[in-house]
Write a protein that holds these residues in place. Structure first.
Motif, PDB file in Angstrom:
ATOM      1  N   MET A   1       0.844  -1.197   0.000  1.00 13.91           N
ATOM      2  CA  MET A   1       0.000   0.000   0.000  1.00 13.91           C
ATOM      3  C   MET A   1       0.877   1.243   0.000  1.00 13.91           C
ATOM      4  SD  MET A   1      -3.265   0.710   2.289  1.00 13.91           S
ATOM      5  CE  MET A   1      -3.747   2.323   2.750  1.00 13.91           C
ATOM      6  N   LEU A   2       0.393   2.254  -0.665  1.00 13.96           N
ATOM      7  CA  LEU A   2       1.123   3.511  -0.737  1.00 13.96           C
ATOM      8  C   LEU A   2       1.108   4.245   0.599  1.00 13.96           C
ATOM      9  CD1 LEU A   2      -0.106   4.969  -4.144  1.00 13.96           C
ATOM     10  CD2 LEU A   2       2.109   3.982  -3.637  1.00 13.96           C
ATOM     11  N   THR A   3       2.102   5.086   0.795  1.00 13.37           N
ATOM     12  CA  THR A   3       2.159   5.968   1.964  1.00 13.37           C
ATOM     13  C   THR A   3       1.959   7.397   1.472  1.00 13.37           C
ATOM     14  OG1 THR A   3       4.550   6.315   1.774  1.00 13.37           O
ATOM     15  CG2 THR A   3       3.805   4.438   3.131  1.00 13.37           C
ATOM     16  N   LYS A   4       1.729   8.305   2.400  1.00  9.91           N
ATOM     17  CA  LYS A   4       1.574   9.713   2.029  1.00  9.91           C
ATOM     18  C   LYS A   4       2.813  10.217   1.298  1.00  9.91           C
ATOM     19  CE  LYS A   4      -1.472  10.749   5.871  1.00  9.91           C
ATOM     20  NZ  LYS A   4      -1.674  11.497   7.117  1.00  9.91           N
ATOM     21  N   GLU A   5       3.969   9.825   1.800  1.00  9.13           N
ATOM     22  CA  GLU A   5       5.222  10.281   1.199  1.00  9.13           C
ATOM     23  C   GLU A   5       5.362   9.780  -0.235  1.00  9.13           C
ATOM     24  OE1 GLU A   5       5.080   8.691   4.264  1.00  9.13           O
ATOM     25  OE2 GLU A   5       5.189  10.563   5.399  1.00  9.13           O
ATOM     26  N   LYS A   6       5.051   8.504  -0.469  1.00  9.40           N
ATOM     27  CA  LYS A   6       5.161   7.941  -1.812  1.00  9.40           C
ATOM     28  C   LYS A   6       4.170   8.595  -2.760  1.00  9.40           C
ATOM     29  CE  LYS A   6       6.897   3.368  -0.574  1.00  9.40           C
ATOM     30  NZ  LYS A   6       6.582   1.928  -0.545  1.00  9.40           N
ATOM     31  N   ILE A   7       2.976   8.860  -2.274  1.00 10.82           N
ATOM     32  CA  ILE A   7       1.970   9.506  -3.130  1.00 10.82           C
ATOM     33  C   ILE A   7       2.429  10.895  -3.546  1.00 10.82           C
ATOM     34  CG2 ILE A   7      -0.312  10.600  -3.040  1.00 10.82           C
ATOM     35  CD1 ILE A   7      -1.385   8.116  -1.791  1.00 10.82           C
ATOM     36  N   LEU A   8       2.985  11.646  -2.609  1.00 10.74           N
ATOM     37  CA  LEU A   8       3.418  13.004  -2.920  1.00 10.74           C
ATOM     38  C   LEU A   8       4.601  13.024  -3.885  1.00 10.74           C
ATOM     39  CD1 LEU A   8       3.017  14.668   0.582  1.00 10.74           C
ATOM     40  CD2 LEU A   8       1.592  15.011  -1.449  1.00 10.74           C
ATOM     41  N   LYS A   9       5.385  11.954  -3.912  1.00 10.23           N
ATOM     42  CA  LYS A   9       6.538  11.876  -4.812  1.00 10.23           C
ATOM     43  C   LYS A   9       6.171  11.285  -6.176  1.00 10.23           C
ATOM     44  CE  LYS A   9       9.984  11.530  -1.166  1.00 10.23           C
ATOM     45  NZ  LYS A   9      10.996  10.685  -0.520  1.00 10.23           N
ATOM     46  N   ALA A  10       4.966  10.796  -6.335  1.00 10.58           N
ATOM     47  CA  ALA A  10       4.549  10.143  -7.580  1.00 10.58           C
ATOM     48  C   ALA A  10       4.496  11.149  -8.723  1.00 10.58           C
ATOM     49  CB  ALA A  10       3.180   9.493  -7.395  1.00 10.58           C
ATOM     50  N   PRO A  11       4.805  10.695  -9.924  1.00 15.61           N
ATOM     51  CA  PRO A  11       4.704  11.584 -11.087  1.00 15.61           C
ATOM     52  C   PRO A  11       3.253  12.019 -11.319  1.00 15.61           C
ATOM     53  CG  PRO A  11       5.710   9.454 -11.676  1.00 15.61           C
ATOM     54  CD  PRO A  11       5.276   9.368 -10.257  1.00 15.61           C
ATOM     55  N   LYS A  12       3.094  13.186 -11.893  1.00 15.52           N
ATOM     56  CA  LYS A  12       1.743  13.719 -12.131  1.00 15.52           C
ATOM     57  C   LYS A  12       0.906  12.806 -13.021  1.00 15.52           C
ATOM     58  CE  LYS A  12       2.673  18.522 -11.266  1.00 15.52           C
ATOM     59  NZ  LYS A  12       2.273  19.868 -11.547  1.00 15.52           N
ATOM     60  N   LYS A  13       1.542  12.049 -13.893  1.00  6.31           N
ATOM     61  CA  LYS A  13       0.792  11.148 -14.779  1.00  6.31           C
ATOM     62  C   LYS A  13       0.108  10.029 -14.005  1.00  6.31           C
ATOM     63  CE  LYS A  13       4.605   8.096 -15.792  1.00  6.31           C
ATOM     64  NZ  LYS A  13       5.102   7.118 -16.686  1.00  6.31           N
ATOM     65  N   ASN A  14       0.535   9.786 -12.760  1.00  8.13           N
ATOM     66  CA  ASN A  14      -0.068   8.738 -11.933  1.00  8.13           C
ATOM     67  C   ASN A  14      -1.245   9.254 -11.104  1.00  8.13           C
ATOM     68  OD1 ASN A  14       1.881   7.039 -12.892  1.00  8.13           O
ATOM     69  ND2 ASN A  14       3.053   6.945 -11.004  1.00  8.13           N
ATOM     70  N   TYR A  15      -1.637  10.503 -11.325  1.00 10.23           N
ATOM     71  CA  TYR A  15      -2.687  11.112 -10.502  1.00 10.23           C
ATOM     72  C   TYR A  15      -3.967  10.286 -10.549  1.00 10.23           C
ATOM     73  CZ  TYR A  15      -5.648  14.672  -8.384  1.00 10.23           C
ATOM     74  OH  TYR A  15      -6.511  15.345  -7.553  1.00 10.23           O
ATOM     75  N   MET A  16      -4.436   9.893  -9.393  1.00 11.38           N
ATOM     76  CA  MET A  16      -5.649   9.122  -9.169  1.00 11.38           C
ATOM     77  C   MET A  16      -5.637   7.781  -9.903  1.00 11.38           C
ATOM     78  SD  MET A  16      -7.374  10.461  -6.858  1.00 11.38           S
ATOM     79  CE  MET A  16      -6.046  11.344  -6.048  1.00 11.38           C
TER      80      MET A  16
END
Length: 131
Positions: A1-16
């Motif tokens: 499962m993702l963490t807040k930190e990993k989500i914030l570092k994700a590329p914009k193309k991965n949004y939602m």
């Protein structure tokens, strides 16, 4: 499962993407449980008043009761917002502004997972209300 930190570092193309939606669904489920617990605890405290023989104790209890009533009222208003956010996840439009369709943003959703409009949209309407 993702963490807040990993989500914030994700590329914009991965949004939602699927993983982010699973993360936010879990966040909303946890928020729902916490909210129900807060409401239940506040109602329990209201329904079991201490026996107060001292005027100061009675006054403090009244102040506490008012606070707990405000908690119940505030938390009760949050539950439908949580339900609507979960419905948006199911519908596939979670994370996007209901007014403009633009991304709400990960930081805003992490801090307020029930957000339905973008920060930009909010700021625009604040400015309009002052004119």
């Amino acid at each position: 499962m993702l963490t807040k930190e990993k989500i914030l570092k994700a590329p914009k193309k991965n949004y939602m993407n699927k993983d982010q939606l699973v993360f936010f669904r879990s966040l909303l489920d946890d928020l729902n449980k916490e909210t129900l617990t807060h409401i239940r605890e506040a109602k329990d405290r209201l329904s079991n008043p201490p026996s107060c023989s001292d005027e100061v104790d009675r006054a403090q209890h009244e102040i506490d009761s008012m606070l707990f009533l405000r908690i119940v009222e505030r938390e009760s208003k949050l539950l439908p917002k949580i339900d609507k956010a979960i419905m948006r996840i199911k519908a596939g439009d979670y994370g996007f502004c209901l007014e403009t369709g633009e991304p709400i943003g990960l930081e805003r959703l992490i801090s307020r997972p029930t957000a339905a409009v973008s920060y930009t949209h909010l700021r625009a309407h604040e400015t309009d209300s002052y004119l």
